[in-house]
Write a protein that holds these residues in place. Structure first.
Motif, PDB file in Angstrom:
ATOM      1  N   ASP A  74     -22.161  -0.742 -33.665  1.00 40.55           N
ATOM      2  CA  ASP A  74     -22.322  -1.733 -34.724  1.00 40.55           C
ATOM      3  C   ASP A  74     -21.085  -1.631 -35.622  1.00 40.55           C
ATOM      4  OD1 ASP A  74     -23.029  -3.164 -37.010  1.00 40.55           O
ATOM      5  OD2 ASP A  74     -25.116  -2.508 -36.964  1.00 40.55           O
ATOM      6  N   SER A  75     -20.453  -2.764 -35.929  1.00 39.85           N
ATOM      7  CA  SER A  75     -19.240  -2.726 -36.761  1.00 39.85           C
ATOM      8  C   SER A  75     -19.518  -2.104 -38.134  1.00 39.85           C
ATOM      9  CB  SER A  75     -18.656  -4.132 -36.932  1.00 39.85           C
ATOM     10  OG  SER A  75     -19.594  -4.993 -37.544  1.00 39.85           O
ATOM     11  N   LYS A  76     -20.789  -2.159 -38.555  1.00 36.49           N
ATOM     12  CA  LYS A  76     -21.157  -1.536 -39.829  1.00 36.49           C
ATOM     13  C   LYS A  76     -20.924  -0.030 -39.788  1.00 36.49           C
ATOM     14  CE  LYS A  76     -24.933  -1.594 -43.220  1.00 36.49           C
ATOM     15  NZ  LYS A  76     -26.314  -2.043 -43.471  1.00 36.49           N
ATOM     16  N   ARG A  77     -20.978   0.535 -38.584  1.00 43.31           N
ATOM     17  CA  ARG A  77     -20.719   1.970 -38.387  1.00 43.31           C
ATOM     18  C   ARG A  77     -19.336   2.345 -38.902  1.00 43.31           C
ATOM     19  NH1 ARG A  77     -19.289   6.339 -37.940  1.00 43.31           N
ATOM     20  NH2 ARG A  77     -19.487   7.877 -36.285  1.00 43.31           N
ATOM     21  N   ILE A  78     -18.416   1.403 -38.879  1.00 50.70           N
ATOM     22  CA  ILE A  78     -17.045   1.643 -39.325  1.00 50.70           C
ATOM     23  C   ILE A  78     -16.810   1.063 -40.719  1.00 50.70           C
ATOM     24  CG2 ILE A  78     -14.605   1.076 -38.843  1.00 50.70           C
ATOM     25  CD1 ILE A  78     -15.589   1.024 -35.812  1.00 50.70           C
ATOM     26  N   GLU A  79     -17.357  -0.107 -40.956  1.00 55.42           N
ATOM     27  CA  GLU A  79     -17.096  -0.788 -42.224  1.00 55.42           C
ATOM     28  C   GLU A  79     -17.850  -0.160 -43.393  1.00 55.42           C
ATOM     29  OE1 GLU A  79     -16.466  -5.145 -40.064  1.00 55.42           O
ATOM     30  OE2 GLU A  79     -18.439  -4.516 -40.810  1.00 55.42           O
ATOM     31  N   LYS A  80     -19.106   0.268 -43.158  1.00 54.97           N
ATOM     32  CA  LYS A  80     -19.924   0.875 -44.217  1.00 54.97           C
ATOM     33  C   LYS A  80     -20.663   2.084 -43.646  1.00 54.97           C
ATOM     34  CE  LYS A  80     -20.552  -3.529 -46.624  1.00 54.97           C
ATOM     35  NZ  LYS A  80     -21.520  -4.532 -47.145  1.00 54.97           N
ATOM     36  N   PRO A  81     -19.932   3.171 -43.374  1.00 56.67           N
ATOM     37  CA  PRO A  81     -20.525   4.320 -42.667  1.00 56.67           C
ATOM     38  C   PRO A  81     -21.692   4.984 -43.386  1.00 56.67           C
ATOM     39  CG  PRO A  81     -18.343   4.845 -43.531  1.00 56.67           C
ATOM     40  CD  PRO A  81     -18.508   3.378 -43.691  1.00 56.67           C
ATOM     41  N   GLN A  82     -21.649   5.040 -44.727  1.00 55.34           N
ATOM     42  CA  GLN A  82     -22.754   5.692 -45.441  1.00 55.34           C
ATOM     43  C   GLN A  82     -24.047   4.895 -45.287  1.00 55.34           C
ATOM     44  OE1 GLN A  82     -21.918   7.197 -49.348  1.00 55.34           O
ATOM     45  NE2 GLN A  82     -24.068   7.339 -49.910  1.00 55.34           N
ATOM     46  N   GLU A  83     -23.952   3.572 -45.435  1.00 49.39           N
ATOM     47  CA  GLU A  83     -25.147   2.732 -45.253  1.00 49.39           C
ATOM     48  C   GLU A  83     -25.669   2.856 -43.822  1.00 49.39           C
ATOM     49  OE1 GLU A  83     -24.854  -1.344 -46.404  1.00 49.39           O
ATOM     50  OE2 GLU A  83     -23.803  -0.871 -48.281  1.00 49.39           O
ATOM     51  N   TYR A  84     -24.745   2.923 -42.877  1.00 51.82           N
ATOM     52  CA  TYR A  84     -25.140   3.036 -41.476  1.00 51.82           C
ATOM     53  C   TYR A  84     -25.850   4.368 -41.223  1.00 51.82           C
ATOM     54  CZ  TYR A  84     -24.823   2.913 -36.381  1.00 51.82           C
ATOM     55  OH  TYR A  84     -25.124   2.914 -35.044  1.00 51.82           O
ATOM     56  N   ALA A  85     -25.309   5.452 -41.786  1.00 49.67           N
ATOM     57  CA  ALA A  85     -25.924   6.769 -41.619  1.00 49.67           C
ATOM     58  C   ALA A  85     -27.319   6.803 -42.231  1.00 49.67           C
ATOM     59  CB  ALA A  85     -25.030   7.840 -42.250  1.00 49.67           C
ATOM     60  N   GLU A  86     -27.467   6.206 -43.403  1.00 47.47           N
ATOM     61  CA  GLU A  86     -28.779   6.158 -44.057  1.00 47.47           C
ATOM     62  C   GLU A  86     -29.777   5.375 -43.212  1.00 47.47           C
ATOM     63  OE1 GLU A  86     -27.719   4.466 -47.787  1.00 47.47           O
ATOM     64  OE2 GLU A  86     -27.101   6.393 -48.677  1.00 47.47           O
ATOM     65  N   MET A  87     -29.305   4.294 -42.573  1.00 53.69           N
ATOM     66  CA  MET A  87     -30.168   3.507 -41.702  1.00 53.69           C
ATOM     67  C   MET A  87     -30.601   4.330 -40.489  1.00 53.69           C
ATOM     68  SD  MET A  87     -29.230  -0.007 -39.644  1.00 53.69           S
ATOM     69  CE  MET A  87     -28.129   0.882 -38.526  1.00 53.69           C
ATOM     70  N   MET A  88     -29.659   5.070 -39.906  1.00 54.18           N
ATOM     71  CA  MET A  88     -29.985   5.915 -38.755  1.00 54.18           C
ATOM     72  C   MET A  88     -31.031   6.955 -39.101  1.00 54.18           C
ATOM     73  SD  MET A  88     -26.555   6.808 -36.597  1.00 54.18           S
ATOM     74  CE  MET A  88     -27.528   7.944 -35.611  1.00 54.18           C
ATOM     75  N   ILE A  89     -30.846   7.598 -40.240  1.00 50.22           N
ATOM     76  CA  ILE A  89     -31.790   8.629 -40.679  1.00 50.22           C
ATOM     77  C   ILE A  89     -33.174   8.021 -40.890  1.00 50.22           C
ATOM     78  CG2 ILE A  89     -32.369  10.187 -42.586  1.00 50.22           C
ATOM     79  CD1 ILE A  89     -29.284  10.635 -42.882  1.00 50.22           C
ATOM     80  N   SER A  90     -33.210   6.856 -41.531  1.00 51.84           N
ATOM     81  CA  SER A  90     -34.475   6.175 -41.789  1.00 51.84           C
ATOM     82  C   SER A  90     -35.186   5.805 -40.485  1.00 51.84           C
ATOM     83  CB  SER A  90     -34.221   4.912 -42.617  1.00 51.84           C
ATOM     84  OG  SER A  90     -35.412   4.180 -42.790  1.00 51.84           O
ATOM     85  N   GLU A  91     -34.424   5.269 -39.510  1.00 53.68           N
ATOM     86  CA  GLU A  91     -35.016   4.882 -38.229  1.00 53.68           C
ATOM     87  C   GLU A  91     -35.549   6.104 -37.483  1.00 53.68           C
ATOM     88  OE1 GLU A  91     -35.618   1.808 -36.969  1.00 53.68           O
ATOM     89  OE2 GLU A  91     -34.977   1.133 -38.961  1.00 53.68           O
ATOM     90  N   THR A  92     -34.795   7.206 -37.526  1.00 57.49           N
ATOM     91  CA  THR A  92     -35.225   8.437 -36.861  1.00 57.49           C
ATOM     92  C   THR A  92     -36.512   8.970 -37.478  1.00 57.49           C
ATOM     93  OG1 THR A  92     -32.924   8.987 -36.372  1.00 57.49           O
ATOM     94  CG2 THR A  92     -34.527  10.776 -36.190  1.00 57.49           C
ATOM     95  N   GLU A  93     -36.604   8.890 -38.801  1.00 53.31           N
ATOM     96  CA  GLU A  93     -37.819   9.360 -39.482  1.00 53.31           C
ATOM     97  C   GLU A  93     -39.031   8.504 -39.114  1.00 53.31           C
ATOM     98  OE1 GLU A  93     -36.412   9.371 -43.557  1.00 53.31           O
ATOM     99  OE2 GLU A  93     -36.265  11.561 -43.505  1.00 53.31           O
ATOM    100  N   LYS A  94     -38.819   7.191 -38.953  1.00 52.63           N
ATOM    101  CA  LYS A  94     -39.921   6.308 -38.539  1.00 52.63           C
ATOM    102  C   LYS A  94     -40.420   6.696 -37.149  1.00 52.63           C
ATOM    103  CE  LYS A  94     -38.440   2.213 -41.123  1.00 52.63           C
ATOM    104  NZ  LYS A  94     -37.841   0.854 -40.985  1.00 52.63           N
ATOM    105  N   ILE A  95     -39.461   6.985 -36.251  1.00 52.73           N
ATOM    106  CA  ILE A  95     -39.823   7.346 -34.875  1.00 52.73           C
ATOM    107  C   ILE A  95     -40.611   8.653 -34.859  1.00 52.73           C
ATOM    108  CG2 ILE A  95     -38.888   8.081 -32.637  1.00 52.73           C
ATOM    109  CD1 ILE A  95     -36.535   6.126 -33.174  1.00 52.73           C
ATOM    110  N   SER A  96     -40.169   9.641 -35.633  1.00 48.60           N
ATOM    111  CA  SER A  96     -40.852  10.946 -35.641  1.00 48.60           C
ATOM    112  C   SER A  96     -42.258  10.833 -36.230  1.00 48.60           C
ATOM    113  CB  SER A  96     -40.027  11.982 -36.416  1.00 48.60           C
ATOM    114  OG  SER A  96     -39.916  11.628 -37.771  1.00 48.60           O
ATOM    115  N   LYS A  97     -42.451   9.934 -37.181  1.00 50.82           N
ATOM    116  CA  LYS A  97     -43.781   9.740 -37.766  1.00 50.82           C
ATOM    117  C   LYS A  97     -44.752   9.153 -36.750  1.00 50.82           C
ATOM    118  CE  LYS A  97     -42.479   9.183 -42.619  1.00 50.82           C
ATOM    119  NZ  LYS A  97     -42.310   8.216 -43.744  1.00 50.82           N
TER     120      LYS A  97
END
Length: 249
Positions: A74-97
């Motif tokens: 996702d180009s956001k991975r490069i353009e806005k890395p912090q937002e992208y990382a926060e999204m990844m963490i959030s998605e991972t937490e949803k999956i683990s729940k």
């Protein structure tokens, strides 16, 4: 693209797709783990493939993962890395729940994800980011053809891979086969996964991971043909029993 951005691209690929921070094979890792516990199987979990152009396993894996990366990033991975990382963490937490088999992320793991996503981009200007995104999009234009060509080059050197039913194979199937090759998974195990992945729940059940954990404290972390799972567990039980008897004598 200049050498600085080329290096950042390689770092992004490495940080995104490599578990444990190094190129490695989980098949070989588990085989070595068994050997350290005095368990020698009657077959090899780790399969030594031949690679095109005499590539090393690490170079082959890097090529496969680079092609996969340019198709999926996702180009956001490069353009806005912090937002992208926060999204990844959030998605991972949803999956683990929603999945009791998946452990929730620790604070250390969250911090590591944030660093992996953000550190390579630090110091890049907006112009650099734009150039890097453009470079990746350009590479993506030929990635599909390269993946198909690479698969058939590998299959020519390792004809046992052609035993896999590819009648309705998708691009993702070819990528997963190439991934399996780069990780050193045996052809029989790759074939089993590709031809049965429509029922992942059943595949996971047939892996009998709880039995591995009970016997040795660790599961193989790869999909293995059920026939080989049975042989592995039988051999581990026998050899553990012999070890225990020897210790008692």
């Amino acid at each position: 693209m200049n050498k600085k951005l080329e290096l950042i691209f390689k770092t992004l690929v490495y940080n995104t797709v490599v578990p444990g921070g190094k190129w490695s094979s989980s098949a070989k890792n588990y085989q070595d783990f068994l050997l350290r516990h005095g368990i020698k199987l009657s077959f090899q979990l780790f399969h030594q493939y031949k690679y095109p152009d005499n590539m090393s396993p690490q170079k082959f894996e890097e090529q496969v993962q680079s092609l996969f990366f340019v198709l999926t990033v996702d180009s956001k991975r490069i353009e806005k890395p912090q937002e992208y990382a926060e999204m990844m963490i959030s998605e991972t937490e949803k999956i683990s729940k929603n999945n009791p088999d998946i452990q929730p992320l620790t604070e250390t793991e969250k911090s590591e994800i944030m660093h992996k996503m953000c550190d390579p981009i630090k110091g890049l200007s907006d112009s650099d980011k734009e150039q890097l995104v453009g470079y990746i999009k350009q590479k993506a234009k030929t990635a599909v053809t390269q993946i198909v060509d690479l698969f058939y080059k590998v299959a020519e050197l390792n004809p046992e891979l052609m035993d896999i039913n590819l009648d309705n194979a998708s691009l993702n199937d070819l990528i997963e086969i190439l991934n399996g090759v780069s990780y050193g998974y045996a052809p029989i195990d790759i074939k089993y996964y590709i031809e049965n992945k429509g029922n992942l729940e059943q595949i996971r059940k047939m892996q009998r991971k709880d039995e591995f954990i009970k016997l040795l404290g660790s599961e193989p972390h790869i999909f293995i043909h059920p026939d080989r799972i049975k042989i592995m567990l039988d051999e581990i039980k026998k050899q553990k029993m012999l070890q225990n008897n020897t210790e008692r004598e």
